[in-house]
Design a protein around this motif. Sequence first.
Motif, short mmCIF file in Angstrom:
data_model
loop_
_atom_site.label_atom_id
_atom_site.label_comp_id
_atom_site.label_asym_id
_atom_site.label_seq_id
_atom_site.Cartn_x
_atom_site.Cartn_y
_atom_site.Cartn_z
N THR A 22 0.82 -1.21 0.00
CA THR A 22 0.00 0.00 0.00
C THR A 22 0.86 1.26 0.00
OG1 THR A 22 -0.18 -0.22 2.42
CG2 THR A 22 -1.98 -1.10 1.09
N ALA A 23 1.98 1.24 0.72
CA ALA A 23 2.84 2.42 0.77
C ALA A 23 3.48 2.70 -0.58
CB ALA A 23 3.92 2.24 1.84
N ALA A 24 3.99 1.67 -1.23
CA ALA A 24 4.64 1.86 -2.53
C ALA A 24 3.64 2.31 -3.59
CB ALA A 24 5.33 0.57 -2.96
N ALA A 25 2.43 1.75 -3.55
CA ALA A 25 1.41 2.15 -4.52
C ALA A 25 1.05 3.63 -4.37
CB ALA A 25 0.17 1.29 -4.36
N ARG A 26 1.15 4.12 -3.14
CA ARG A 26 0.78 5.51 -2.87
C ARG A 26 1.91 6.50 -3.17
NH1 ARG A 26 -0.04 10.00 -2.58
NH2 ARG A 26 -1.32 11.25 -1.13
N TRP A 27 3.13 6.14 -2.78
CA TRP A 27 4.21 7.12 -2.83
C TRP A 27 5.34 6.80 -3.81
CZ3 TRP A 27 2.60 6.04 2.47
CH2 TRP A 27 1.81 7.07 3.00
N LEU A 28 5.48 5.55 -4.23
CA LEU A 28 6.61 5.21 -5.11
C LEU A 28 6.21 4.13 -6.11
CD1 LEU A 28 9.68 6.01 -5.32
CD2 LEU A 28 10.16 3.90 -4.07
N PRO A 29 5.30 4.47 -7.03
CA PRO A 29 4.79 3.44 -7.96
C PRO A 29 5.69 3.24 -9.19
CG PRO A 29 3.64 5.49 -8.33
CD PRO A 29 4.61 5.75 -7.20
N THR A 30 7.01 3.27 -9.00
CA THR A 30 7.92 3.17 -10.13
C THR A 30 7.89 1.80 -10.79
OG1 THR A 30 9.65 2.67 -8.52
CG2 THR A 30 9.52 4.94 -9.29
N GLY A 67 1.57 2.54 -18.86
CA GLY A 67 1.89 3.03 -17.54
C GLY A 67 1.41 4.44 -17.25
N GLY A 68 0.58 5.03 -18.09
CA GLY A 68 0.18 6.39 -17.84
C GLY A 68 -0.94 6.55 -16.85
N GLY A 69 -1.62 5.47 -16.52
CA GLY A 69 -2.75 5.58 -15.61
C GLY A 69 -2.37 5.38 -14.17
N THR A 70 -3.39 5.27 -13.33
CA THR A 70 -3.16 5.04 -11.90
C THR A 70 -4.00 3.86 -11.46
OG1 THR A 70 -4.92 6.61 -11.33
CG2 THR A 70 -2.66 7.47 -11.44
N VAL A 71 -3.58 3.24 -10.38
CA VAL A 71 -4.30 2.10 -9.83
C VAL A 71 -5.12 2.58 -8.63
CG1 VAL A 71 -4.06 -0.15 -8.72
CG2 VAL A 71 -2.49 0.52 -10.55
N PRO A 72 -6.42 2.27 -8.56
CA PRO A 72 -7.23 2.69 -7.41
C PRO A 72 -6.65 2.15 -6.11
CG PRO A 72 -8.62 1.86 -9.18
CD PRO A 72 -7.21 1.54 -9.56
N PRO A 73 -6.66 2.97 -5.03
CA PRO A 73 -6.07 2.53 -3.75
C PRO A 73 -6.66 1.23 -3.23
CG PRO A 73 -6.51 4.89 -3.72
CD PRO A 73 -7.12 4.36 -4.99
N ILE A 74 -7.95 0.98 -3.49
CA ILE A 74 -8.58 -0.23 -2.97
C ILE A 74 -7.92 -1.47 -3.54
CG2 ILE A 74 -10.35 -0.22 -4.76
CD1 ILE A 74 -10.66 -1.45 -1.11
N TRP A 75 -7.44 -1.40 -4.79
CA TRP A 75 -6.78 -2.55 -5.39
C TRP A 75 -5.43 -2.82 -4.72
CZ3 TRP A 75 -9.58 -5.82 -7.74
CH2 TRP A 75 -10.68 -5.41 -8.51
N ALA A 76 -4.76 -1.75 -4.32
CA ALA A 76 -3.49 -1.93 -3.59
C ALA A 76 -3.73 -2.62 -2.26
CB ALA A 76 -2.82 -0.58 -3.37
#
Length: 321
Positions: A59-67, A205-214
């Motif tokens: 969850t932390a990486a998805a939020r702050w460092l999704p490289t 890779g241009g989109g984002t993943v919803p937090p709930i999926w993380a």
Amino acid sequence: MSVTWETAQWALGLLLGAVVLVNGWTDAPNAIATVVASGTLSFRRAAALAAVCNLLGTTAAARWLPTVTRTVGESVNLTGADAQTALCAALAATALWAVLAWRFGIPTSESHALLAGLAGAALALPGEGNLRPQPWGKAVLGLVLSLALGAALGRWAERTLERRNWGEAACRRGQLAGAAGMAFLHGAQDGQKFLGLFLLLGGGGGGTVPPIWAVLCGLTMALGTLLGGRRIVEHVGRDLVALSPRSGLAADVGGGAALGLCTVLGLPVSTTHAKTAAIWGAGTAGGQRASARTAGGLLLAWGLTFPVCAVIGFLLVRVML
């Protein structure tokens, strides 16, 4: 045989959940191999620690460092039904390989199995340009760096702790933090790879993943960890080289540093490779002799991961089309 869009969506969801669960079951135990092998924690307590830290790392990486998520999302150039078909094939190949490896107690990389399955599936689809070269260059660089850095940093950490005369009690306390950090970084790395699959459905890779999926990905991985991977722990933490609390802590430090650096750089790497290399480096620096038979088995399994999973992914796409 043609697969409808709705069927592919259901299959993709089930396969993704299965692979994330298997990843927590077979890959996450590498993070806690040393703390169990040295006797600092029981397997069950270490597995519970890893489950919590895997969830936090994902969850932390998805939020702050999704490289890493972006790197995986950009690895193939697929959209629509082609993307669904390729992902189903890649996930099935990954799950089959992981379960087979677990049966023999061999710690393999689901990360590389997933990437190999994607490559094989993409090549089986009609058209050209399905593979994007730059992300695959990152994957190869990550493979080399994880092994080289893990071994070198594990060796360096062992010698540093020896020079500073760290006692057994201090090393055992350090191992608790080291195991937690390795499990956190495993979630940050592997959790991102699976989240990157959602970006593939959006075309890159241009989109984002919803937090709930993380959160769901982290919880599923944590559940897999709690189910246990004792065979993997014994193979990595005991069969390769005997570990003392000091060499176990050194392996955690070396493997964690290698994994963390690659994550920051956006390189998709394997917790298995980084931690096993660090165990080898720390253990041999401490005067132990690594088992040639165990090391040979690991290298053979790692060498087979890419070609076998790529072929399975390729064949499954051909069956589904």
